[in-house]
Write a protein that holds these residues in place. Structure first.
Motif, PDB file in Angstrom:
ATOM      1  N   CYS A 392       0.842  -1.195   0.000  1.00 49.66           N
ATOM      2  CA  CYS A 392       0.000   0.000   0.000  1.00 49.66           C
ATOM      3  C   CYS A 392       0.880   1.249   0.000  1.00 49.66           C
ATOM      4  CB  CYS A 392      -0.941  -0.001   1.203  1.00 49.66           C
ATOM      5  SG  CYS A 392      -0.108   0.223   2.782  1.00 49.66           S
ATOM      6  N   THR A 393       0.253   2.409   0.036  1.00 52.09           N
ATOM      7  CA  THR A 393       0.969   3.684   0.058  1.00 52.09           C
ATOM      8  C   THR A 393       2.020   3.685   1.166  1.00 52.09           C
ATOM      9  OG1 THR A 393      -1.052   4.782  -0.696  1.00 52.09           O
ATOM     10  CG2 THR A 393       0.675   6.181   0.231  1.00 52.09           C
ATOM     11  N   SER A 394       3.209   4.158   0.838  1.00 53.60           N
ATOM     12  CA  SER A 394       4.282   4.209   1.833  1.00 53.60           C
ATOM     13  C   SER A 394       4.250   5.534   2.594  1.00 53.60           C
ATOM     14  CB  SER A 394       5.638   4.043   1.147  1.00 53.60           C
ATOM     15  OG  SER A 394       5.835   5.066   0.180  1.00 53.60           O
ATOM     16  N   ASN A 395       4.942   5.573   3.721  1.00 53.38           N
ATOM     17  CA  ASN A 395       5.057   6.812   4.489  1.00 53.38           C
ATOM     18  C   ASN A 395       5.741   7.887   3.635  1.00 53.38           C
ATOM     19  OD1 ASN A 395       3.986   5.361   6.592  1.00 53.38           O
ATOM     20  ND2 ASN A 395       5.930   5.092   7.665  1.00 53.38           N
ATOM     21  N   GLN A 396       5.256   9.119   3.764  1.00 53.01           N
ATOM     22  CA  GLN A 396       5.802  10.199   2.949  1.00 53.01           C
ATOM     23  C   GLN A 396       5.879  11.485   3.755  1.00 53.01           C
ATOM     24  OE1 GLN A 396       3.770  10.648  -0.860  1.00 53.01           O
ATOM     25  NE2 GLN A 396       3.120   8.500  -0.800  1.00 53.01           N
ATOM     26  N   SER A 397       6.771  12.372   3.309  1.00 53.56           N
ATOM     27  CA  SER A 397       6.845  13.720   3.862  1.00 53.56           C
ATOM     28  C   SER A 397       6.526  14.715   2.760  1.00 53.56           C
ATOM     29  CB  SER A 397       8.243  13.999   4.421  1.00 53.56           C
ATOM     30  OG  SER A 397       8.493  13.201   5.543  1.00 53.56           O
ATOM     31  N   LEU A 398       5.674  15.674   3.061  1.00 57.13           N
ATOM     32  CA  LEU A 398       5.254  16.677   2.089  1.00 57.13           C
ATOM     33  C   LEU A 398       5.732  18.054   2.529  1.00 57.13           C
ATOM     34  CD1 LEU A 398       1.522  15.599   1.634  1.00 57.13           C
ATOM     35  CD2 LEU A 398       3.524  14.735   0.393  1.00 57.13           C
ATOM     36  N   GLN A 399       6.016  18.896   1.557  1.00 52.35           N
ATOM     37  CA  GLN A 399       6.325  20.294   1.854  1.00 52.35           C
ATOM     38  C   GLN A 399       5.162  21.169   1.390  1.00 52.35           C
ATOM     39  OE1 GLN A 399      10.376  21.605   1.017  1.00 52.35           O
ATOM     40  NE2 GLN A 399      11.074  19.470   1.016  1.00 52.35           N
ATOM     41  N   LYS A 400       5.137  21.515   0.106  1.00 50.02           N
ATOM     42  CA  LYS A 400       4.050  22.342  -0.397  1.00 50.02           C
ATOM     43  C   LYS A 400       2.918  21.504  -0.974  1.00 50.02           C
ATOM     44  CE  LYS A 400       7.045  26.269  -1.468  1.00 50.02           C
ATOM     45  NZ  LYS A 400       7.528  27.204  -2.522  1.00 50.02           N
ATOM     46  N   GLU A 401       3.173  20.236  -1.237  1.00 47.75           N
ATOM     47  CA  GLU A 401       2.143  19.393  -1.839  1.00 47.75           C
ATOM     48  C   GLU A 401       0.982  19.169  -0.877  1.00 47.75           C
ATOM     49  OE1 GLU A 401       5.329  18.723  -1.232  1.00 47.75           O
ATOM     50  OE2 GLU A 401       6.082  17.140  -2.548  1.00 47.75           O
ATOM     51  N   THR A 402      -0.198  18.982  -1.435  1.00 50.01           N
ATOM     52  CA  THR A 402      -1.377  18.685  -0.621  1.00 50.01           C
ATOM     53  C   THR A 402      -2.056  17.380  -1.042  1.00 50.01           C
ATOM     54  OG1 THR A 402      -2.783  19.993  -2.102  1.00 50.01           O
ATOM     55  CG2 THR A 402      -1.836  21.122  -0.168  1.00 50.01           C
ATOM     56  N   CYS A 403      -1.596  16.759  -2.130  1.00 57.04           N
ATOM     57  CA  CYS A 403      -2.241  15.547  -2.653  1.00 57.04           C
ATOM     58  C   CYS A 403      -1.320  14.331  -2.540  1.00 57.04           C
ATOM     59  CB  CYS A 403      -2.632  15.727  -4.121  1.00 57.04           C
ATOM     60  SG  CYS A 403      -3.892  16.989  -4.406  1.00 57.04           S
ATOM     61  N   VAL A 404      -1.921  13.192  -2.213  1.00 58.42           N
ATOM     62  CA  VAL A 404      -1.207  11.912  -2.186  1.00 58.42           C
ATOM     63  C   VAL A 404      -2.139  10.847  -2.757  1.00 58.42           C
ATOM     64  CG1 VAL A 404      -0.267  10.082  -0.714  1.00 58.42           C
ATOM     65  CG2 VAL A 404       0.266  12.473  -0.223  1.00 58.42           C
ATOM     66  N   GLU A 484      -3.452  -1.538   7.476  1.00 61.16           N
ATOM     67  CA  GLU A 484      -2.083  -1.116   7.199  1.00 61.16           C
ATOM     68  C   GLU A 484      -1.955   0.359   7.559  1.00 61.16           C
ATOM     69  OE1 GLU A 484       0.412  -3.052   6.196  1.00 61.16           O
ATOM     70  OE2 GLU A 484      -0.945  -4.787   6.273  1.00 61.16           O
ATOM     71  N   GLU A 485      -0.916   0.705   8.320  1.00 63.96           N
ATOM     72  CA  GLU A 485      -0.742   2.080   8.776  1.00 63.96           C
ATOM     73  C   GLU A 485       0.143   2.865   7.814  1.00 63.96           C
ATOM     74  OE1 GLU A 485       0.534   4.557  12.791  1.00 63.96           O
ATOM     75  OE2 GLU A 485       1.391   2.583  12.425  1.00 63.96           O
ATOM     76  N   VAL A 486      -0.273   4.078   7.515  1.00 62.28           N
ATOM     77  CA  VAL A 486       0.492   5.000   6.683  1.00 62.28           C
ATOM     78  C   VAL A 486       0.567   6.339   7.416  1.00 62.28           C
ATOM     79  CG1 VAL A 486       0.654   6.179   4.456  1.00 62.28           C
ATOM     80  CG2 VAL A 486      -0.345   3.879   4.581  1.00 62.28           C
ATOM     81  N   ILE A 487       1.754   6.952   7.440  1.00 63.91           N
ATOM     82  CA  ILE A 487       1.914   8.268   8.059  1.00 63.91           C
ATOM     83  C   ILE A 487       2.381   9.256   6.986  1.00 63.91           C
ATOM     84  CG2 ILE A 487       3.135   9.646   9.784  1.00 63.91           C
ATOM     85  CD1 ILE A 487       3.399   7.139  11.468  1.00 63.91           C
ATOM     86  N   ILE A 488       1.595  10.286   6.783  1.00 67.18           N
ATOM     87  CA  ILE A 488       1.943  11.359   5.858  1.00 67.18           C
ATOM     88  C   ILE A 488       2.286  12.582   6.703  1.00 67.18           C
ATOM     89  CG2 ILE A 488       1.201  12.796   3.940  1.00 67.18           C
ATOM     90  CD1 ILE A 488       1.407   9.834   3.222  1.00 67.18           C
ATOM     91  N   SER A 489       3.531  13.065   6.590  1.00 73.37           N
ATOM     92  CA  SER A 489       4.002  14.192   7.405  1.00 73.37           C
ATOM     93  C   SER A 489       4.055  15.453   6.570  1.00 73.37           C
ATOM     94  CB  SER A 489       5.391  13.895   7.965  1.00 73.37           C
ATOM     95  OG  SER A 489       5.366  12.733   8.765  1.00 73.37           O
ATOM     96  N   LYS A 490       3.541  16.532   7.128  1.00 74.86           N
ATOM     97  CA  LYS A 490       3.499  17.818   6.426  1.00 74.86           C
ATOM     98  C   LYS A 490       4.383  18.819   7.169  1.00 74.86           C
ATOM     99  CE  LYS A 490       1.522  20.837   3.522  1.00 74.86           C
ATOM    100  NZ  LYS A 490       1.566  20.769   2.058  1.00 74.86           N
ATOM    101  N   PHE A 491       5.545  19.152   6.571  1.00 73.46           N
ATOM    102  CA  PHE A 491       6.465  20.124   7.143  1.00 73.46           C
ATOM    103  C   PHE A 491       7.040  20.964   6.012  1.00 73.46           C
ATOM    104  CE2 PHE A 491       6.444  16.846  10.399  1.00 73.46           C
ATOM    105  CZ  PHE A 491       6.435  17.592  11.563  1.00 73.46           C
ATOM    106  N   ASP A 492       7.648  22.093   6.381  1.00 72.28           N
ATOM    107  CA  ASP A 492       8.399  22.848   5.382  1.00 72.28           C
ATOM    108  C   ASP A 492       9.611  23.480   6.052  1.00 72.28           C
ATOM    109  OD1 ASP A 492       7.606  25.298   6.588  1.00 72.28           O
ATOM    110  OD2 ASP A 492       5.762  25.324   5.397  1.00 72.28           O
ATOM    111  N   LEU A 493      10.399  24.171   5.281  1.00 75.57           N
ATOM    112  CA  LEU A 493      11.648  24.728   5.790  1.00 75.57           C
ATOM    113  C   LEU A 493      11.430  25.756   6.881  1.00 75.57           C
ATOM    114  CD1 LEU A 493      13.692  25.086   2.488  1.00 75.57           C
ATOM    115  CD2 LEU A 493      14.101  23.486   4.357  1.00 75.57           C
ATOM    116  N   SER A 494      10.286  26.419   6.890  1.00 75.59           N
ATOM    117  CA  SER A 494      10.038  27.422   7.928  1.00 75.59           C
ATOM    118  C   SER A 494      10.047  26.798   9.313  1.00 75.59           C
ATOM    119  CB  SER A 494       8.703  28.131   7.677  1.00 75.59           C
ATOM    120  OG  SER A 494       7.625  27.210   7.779  1.00 75.59           O
ATOM    121  N   ASP A 495       9.614  25.508   9.412  1.00 78.37           N
ATOM    122  CA  ASP A 495       9.644  24.824  10.705  1.00 78.37           C
ATOM    123  C   ASP A 495      11.080  24.657  11.197  1.00 78.37           C
ATOM    124  OD1 ASP A 495       6.822  24.386  10.912  1.00 78.37           O
ATOM    125  OD2 ASP A 495       7.042  22.867   9.346  1.00 78.37           O
TER     126      ASP A 495
END
Length: 545
Positions: A392-404, A484-495
């Protein structure tokens, strides 16, 4: 003597050659008598018997033979045994019978645990290897464990009512699959009717405190041949501190405890209580058993916690628990599986008290619960497989994206797939007060994409932090697959910049100061920004590169 007989016959043979052949045969018989080719004779075996309140029964056989008997044994076939035609039988449960007085052999078998009739085939074998045909008898196990289901709520405006009914009906279905019957389940519900798969009404009475008291103190004991059966009680709907809400009544935990104490003055079996509601864990300290009695209390939450009943109850502790139980899982295994599943989307902490000290989920509780072979029904296993997602979908980190793209690939199951679901818990999800159930988690269906793949685009990853997602399949029988657990993390450089600036600030002494920060980037929960938070954010950004 043998030599004299042989000499006489020899002289006759010389005088009368006609007896030559007869003489030769007679002399041979004298030196080599006929071999014993006859198997032992089983003259009688133990009569068909019925047992209750025990797992043991005495088996015996009266056996005779001209040669020494080397072995007498019984082969035991459990009730409703159906061998797989594609798999050879490699092991049949058996027990050796020990020689006692005269020609009797006997042994006590202690594994008659399943309700129904066991077929017993008794064999004997002698020193020459001759084996008897089996002589058959039976042992019938009569059990009368009882269950009480209480679907609370049902009042006007009860947002939990559809989920309550769904979970309570699944509980009834799971219990019947494990050997309970309409006569051994007492179902309280505020609905006029509750239908099973055959459209039979399975509801007994309205869910009120008076009817609940009757079910526990009177019905659960009536009709039992011996007071050795177990009583299982399942309660579901709204709860509060030491409270369970029915349609118009609010049951106090101490009142339920008094009912159970009264029943257990004469009942030698155990009482098992499963309670799924907000703050259900508050019942554990109150439901301790009388001294010398066994009572197990399991709850879906700890004190002060909300319970999840999302998607009309599909995403709840109860639905996972009884789904596992319906397929033959043991009580504790079903509890642990449901706990792990619900904690993927909720912070609630299911508890279990098996040692009766009113605390719950101590090491001793876990050991006791694991060590109990049977707690509900007869652990009948079924061929139905739980749907398994291989990829299934793997864990991901997003910056400006909003879609997975959320997807599930190669789902293994014996039944057809009805639906594939993703349930999403956003960052910093607010549960509200501890007595308010969680019903509004985002749920989306993944669409068939061919080649046993299901997928859907989700474009609401807009908040900073971790989105916890579970993806699972549901088959046409309503069986929920392993999540199945999936974690989508939303961060950007400002953090990172905020974290670094905060971390390097110094006070008057030159020591770096740490200031209270948003929990979005507070990794260790201490309300401050430190090195752990900086490293964490950098790692998340790196994962998204």
């Amino acid at each position: 003597m043998k030599k004299n007989i042989a000499l006489i016959l020899f002289k006759i043979c010389i005088v009368c050659p006609i007896f030559l052949l007869f003489c030769s045969f007679s002399v041979l018989c004298q030196e080599n008598p006929p071999t014993d080719n006859y198997p032992p004779i089983i003259r009688s075996v133990s009569q068909p018997q019925t047992i209750s309140c025990t797992n043991s029964a005495l088996l015996y056989a009266d056996v005779i033979d001209e040669s020494d008997i080397t072995k007498v044994w019984a082969e035991i076939t459990p009730p409703n045994y159906q061998p797989d035609p594609d798999k050879p039988i490699t092991k049949i449960d058996s027990i050796d019978l020990v020689h006692g007085e005269n020609s009797f052999y006997q042994a006590t078998y202690h594994e008659f645990k399943e309700e129904g009739t066991y077929s017993i085939a008794i064999y004997a074998e002698d020193a020459k290897g001759n084996r008897s045909e089996p002589t058959e008898t039976t042992v019938t196990v009569f059990k009368e464990d009882k269950a009480i289901i209480v679907a609370g709520g049902g009042y006007e405006g009860d947002i939990l009512w559809p989920a309550t009914r769904k979970c309570a009906n699944l509980a009834h279905y799971a219990l019947t699959r494990q050997g309970y019957t309409k006569d051994t389940i007492y179902y309280l519900s505020s609905a006029d009717t509750e239908l099973d798969a055959d459209n039979n009404n399975i509801r007994d009475k309205d869910a009120t405190e008076a009817n609940f008291e009757y079910a526990v103190k009177t019905w659960a004991k009536d009709g039992a041949k011996e007071a050795c059966h177990d009583i299982f009680i399942y309660m579901v709907d709204h709860g509060g501190p030491e409270k369970f809400r029915m349609k118009s009544d609010l049951l106090d935990a101490k009142v339920l405890d008094s009912w159970l104490d009264e029943v257990q003055t004469t009942l030698t079996g155990k009482v098992i209580v499963l309670y799924d509601a907000c703050e259900s864990g508050s019942f554990i300290p109150s439901l301790t058993p009388p001294e010398g009695k066994e009572r197990i209390v399991a709850t879906s939450t700890e004190c002060g916690e909300s319970a999840v009943f999302a998607n009309e109850g599909y995403d709840s502790f109860s639905y996972r628990f009884f789904g596992n139980l319906s397929l033959g899982a043991k009580f504790y295994d079903a509890f642990v599986s449901a706990k792990k599943s619900i904690q993927l989307i909720s912070k609630q902490r299911p508890r279990i008290d098996a040692n009766g000290n009113g605390k719950g989920s101590e090491d001793e509780d876990k050991a006791l619960a694991e060590g109990i072979n049977k707690l509900l029904g007869y652990e009948k296993t079924f061929a139905d497989d739980i749907p398994i997602i291989e990829k299934c979908t793997s864990n991901q980190s997003l910056q400006k994206e909003t879609c997975v793209l959320l997807y599930a690939d190669n789902i293994k199951t014996t039944n057809a797939i009805n639906e594939v679901v993703a349930v999403i818990r956003p960052p910093n999800y607010i549960t509200g007060s501890s007595d308010t159930p969680i019903t509004n988690l985002t749920r989306i269906s993944l669409n068939p994409a061919g080649s046993n793949r299901y997928e859907a685009q989700y474009c609401e990853f807009k908040e900073k932090g971790d989105y916890h997602i579970i993806i699972y399949a549901v088959d046409t029988k309503g069986t929920l697959g392993s999540p199945e657990e999936v974690i989508i993390s939303k961060f950007d450089l400002s953090d990172v910049i905020v974290a670094l600036k905060t971390f390097v600030k110094t006070d008057e002494s030159g020591t770096a100061s740490r200031y209270a920060v948003s929990p979005v980037i507070d990794v260790n929960g201490d309300g401050k920004i430190g090195l752990e938070e900086v490293i964490y954010v950098l790692q998340k950004i790196a994962e998204g590169v």
